[in-house]
Design a protein around this motif. Structure first.
Motif, mmCIF file in Angstrom:
data_model
loop_
_atom_site.group_PDB
_atom_site.id
_atom_site.type_symbol
_atom_site.label_atom_id
_atom_site.label_comp_id
_atom_site.label_asym_id
_atom_site.label_seq_id
_atom_site.Cartn_x
_atom_site.Cartn_y
_atom_site.Cartn_z
ATOM 1 N N GLU A 189 0.851 -1.178 0.000
ATOM 2 C CA GLU A 189 0.000 0.000 0.000
ATOM 3 C C GLU A 189 0.897 1.240 0.000
ATOM 4 O OE1 GLU A 189 -0.161 -1.998 3.125
ATOM 5 O OE2 GLU A 189 -1.076 -3.444 1.792
ATOM 6 N N GLU A 190 0.428 2.287 -0.638
ATOM 7 C CA GLU A 190 1.233 3.490 -0.828
ATOM 8 C C GLU A 190 1.837 4.034 0.462
ATOM 9 O OE1 GLU A 190 0.683 7.965 -2.649
ATOM 10 O OE2 GLU A 190 -0.730 6.408 -3.218
ATOM 11 N N GLN A 191 1.093 4.013 1.552
ATOM 12 C CA GLN A 191 1.597 4.576 2.803
ATOM 13 C C GLN A 191 2.704 3.733 3.431
ATOM 14 O OE1 GLN A 191 -1.469 3.413 2.307
ATOM 15 N NE2 GLN A 191 -2.249 2.279 4.069
ATOM 16 N N ARG A 192 2.898 2.515 2.957
ATOM 17 C CA ARG A 192 3.943 1.635 3.512
ATOM 18 C C ARG A 192 5.173 1.535 2.613
ATOM 19 N NH1 ARG A 192 2.107 -3.802 4.169
ATOM 20 N NH2 ARG A 192 3.998 -4.080 5.371
ATOM 21 N N ILE A 193 5.183 2.243 1.488
ATOM 22 C CA ILE A 193 6.316 2.171 0.563
ATOM 23 C C ILE A 193 7.394 3.160 1.005
ATOM 24 C CG2 ILE A 193 7.080 2.607 -1.806
ATOM 25 C CD1 ILE A 193 4.411 1.538 -2.777
ATOM 26 N N THR A 194 8.592 2.642 1.211
ATOM 27 C CA THR A 194 9.745 3.483 1.551
ATOM 28 C C THR A 194 10.635 3.597 0.316
ATOM 29 O OG1 THR A 194 11.092 1.601 2.247
ATOM 30 C CG2 THR A 194 9.711 2.640 3.950
ATOM 31 N N ASP A 195 11.597 4.503 0.375
ATOM 32 C CA ASP A 195 12.531 4.647 -0.746
ATOM 33 C C ASP A 195 13.298 3.340 -0.972
ATOM 34 O OD1 ASP A 195 11.751 7.259 -1.157
ATOM 35 O OD2 ASP A 195 13.434 8.113 -0.033
ATOM 36 N N ALA A 196 13.716 2.704 0.117
ATOM 37 C CA ALA A 196 14.465 1.447 0.005
ATOM 38 C C ALA A 196 13.600 0.358 -0.628
ATOM 39 C CB ALA A 196 14.966 1.004 1.375
ATOM 40 N N TYR A 197 12.355 0.261 -0.184
ATOM 41 C CA TYR A 197 11.439 -0.750 -0.736
ATOM 42 C C TYR A 197 11.240 -0.521 -2.234
ATOM 43 C CZ TYR A 197 7.250 -3.468 -1.664
ATOM 44 O OH TYR A 197 6.359 -4.358 -2.203
ATOM 45 N N LYS A 198 10.987 0.719 -2.624
ATOM 46 C CA LYS A 198 10.734 1.052 -4.028
ATOM 47 C C LYS A 198 11.960 0.717 -4.889
ATOM 48 C CE LYS A 198 8.188 3.026 -7.228
ATOM 49 N NZ LYS A 198 6.986 2.372 -7.718
ATOM 50 N N ALA A 199 13.143 1.067 -4.405
ATOM 51 C CA ALA A 199 14.366 0.771 -5.145
ATOM 52 C C ALA A 199 14.540 -0.739 -5.304
ATOM 53 C CB ALA A 199 15.574 1.382 -4.437
ATOM 54 N N GLY A 200 14.305 -1.470 -4.228
ATOM 55 C CA GLY A 200 14.410 -2.928 -4.286
ATOM 56 C C GLY A 200 13.380 -3.526 -5.229
#
Length: 67
Positions: A38-49
Protein backbone atom coordinates in the motif's frame (compact mmCIF):
# COMPACT_ATOMS: atom_id res chain seq x y z
CA UNK A 1 20.82 -21.39 -13.65
CA UNK A 2 17.68 -22.44 -11.85
CA UNK A 3 15.61 -19.28 -11.14
CA UNK A 4 14.99 -20.40 -7.57
CA UNK A 5 18.73 -20.79 -6.99
CA UNK A 6 19.40 -17.35 -8.52
CA UNK A 7 16.78 -15.85 -6.19
CA UNK A 8 18.20 -17.62 -3.14
CA UNK A 9 21.77 -16.62 -3.99
CA UNK A 10 20.81 -12.96 -4.50
CA UNK A 11 18.86 -12.72 -1.23
CA UNK A 12 21.62 -14.49 0.70
CA UNK A 13 24.23 -12.10 -0.72
CA UNK A 14 22.13 -9.07 0.26
CA UNK A 15 21.49 -10.40 3.77
CA UNK A 16 25.17 -11.19 4.33
CA UNK A 17 26.12 -7.69 3.14
CA UNK A 18 23.75 -6.12 5.67
CA UNK A 19 21.35 -4.58 3.16
CA UNK A 20 18.33 -2.70 4.54
CA UNK A 21 15.50 -5.18 5.04
CA UNK A 22 13.10 -2.81 3.26
CA UNK A 23 15.21 -3.07 0.10
CA UNK A 24 15.32 -6.86 0.37
CA UNK A 25 11.57 -7.12 0.88
CA UNK A 26 10.99 -4.86 -2.12
CA UNK A 27 13.41 -6.88 -4.23
CA UNK A 28 11.70 -10.12 -3.26
CA UNK A 29 8.24 -8.75 -4.10
CA UNK A 30 9.42 -7.34 -7.41
CA UNK A 31 11.25 -10.53 -8.35
CA UNK A 32 8.07 -12.57 -8.07
CA UNK A 33 5.98 -9.73 -9.55
CA UNK A 34 3.84 -9.44 -6.45
CA UNK A 35 1.72 -6.30 -6.14
CA UNK A 36 3.48 -3.42 -4.41
CA UNK A 37 2.63 -2.56 -0.83
CA UNK A 38 0.00 0.00 0.00
CA UNK A 39 1.23 3.49 -0.83
CA UNK A 40 1.60 4.58 2.80
CA UNK A 41 3.94 1.64 3.51
CA UNK A 42 6.32 2.17 0.56
CA UNK A 43 9.75 3.48 1.55
CA UNK A 44 12.53 4.65 -0.75
CA UNK A 45 14.46 1.45 0.01
CA UNK A 46 11.44 -0.75 -0.74
CA UNK A 47 10.73 1.05 -4.03
CA UNK A 48 14.37 0.77 -5.15
CA UNK A 49 14.41 -2.93 -4.29
CA UNK A 50 11.09 -3.53 -6.04
CA UNK A 51 12.35 -1.96 -9.27
CA UNK A 52 15.57 -4.03 -9.19
CA UNK A 53 13.61 -7.17 -8.37
CA UNK A 54 11.23 -6.67 -11.32
CA UNK A 55 14.31 -6.65 -13.56
CA UNK A 56 15.66 -9.71 -11.71
CA UNK A 57 18.79 -7.60 -11.22
CA UNK A 58 20.80 -8.76 -8.19
CA UNK A 59 23.16 -5.75 -8.35
CA UNK A 60 23.01 -2.18 -7.15
CA UNK A 61 22.11 -2.92 -3.56
CA UNK A 62 25.35 -1.46 -2.17
CA UNK A 63 23.72 1.94 -1.59
CA UNK A 64 21.28 0.23 0.77
CA UNK A 65 23.84 -1.49 3.03
CA UNK A 66 23.24 -0.36 6.60
CA UNK A 67 26.29 1.25 8.10
Amino acid sequence: MNPHQAYYDAVTKMEEAGVDSEFIQGWQSGYWLNPEREEQRITDAYKAGYEKGKEKDPTGFEAWVKK
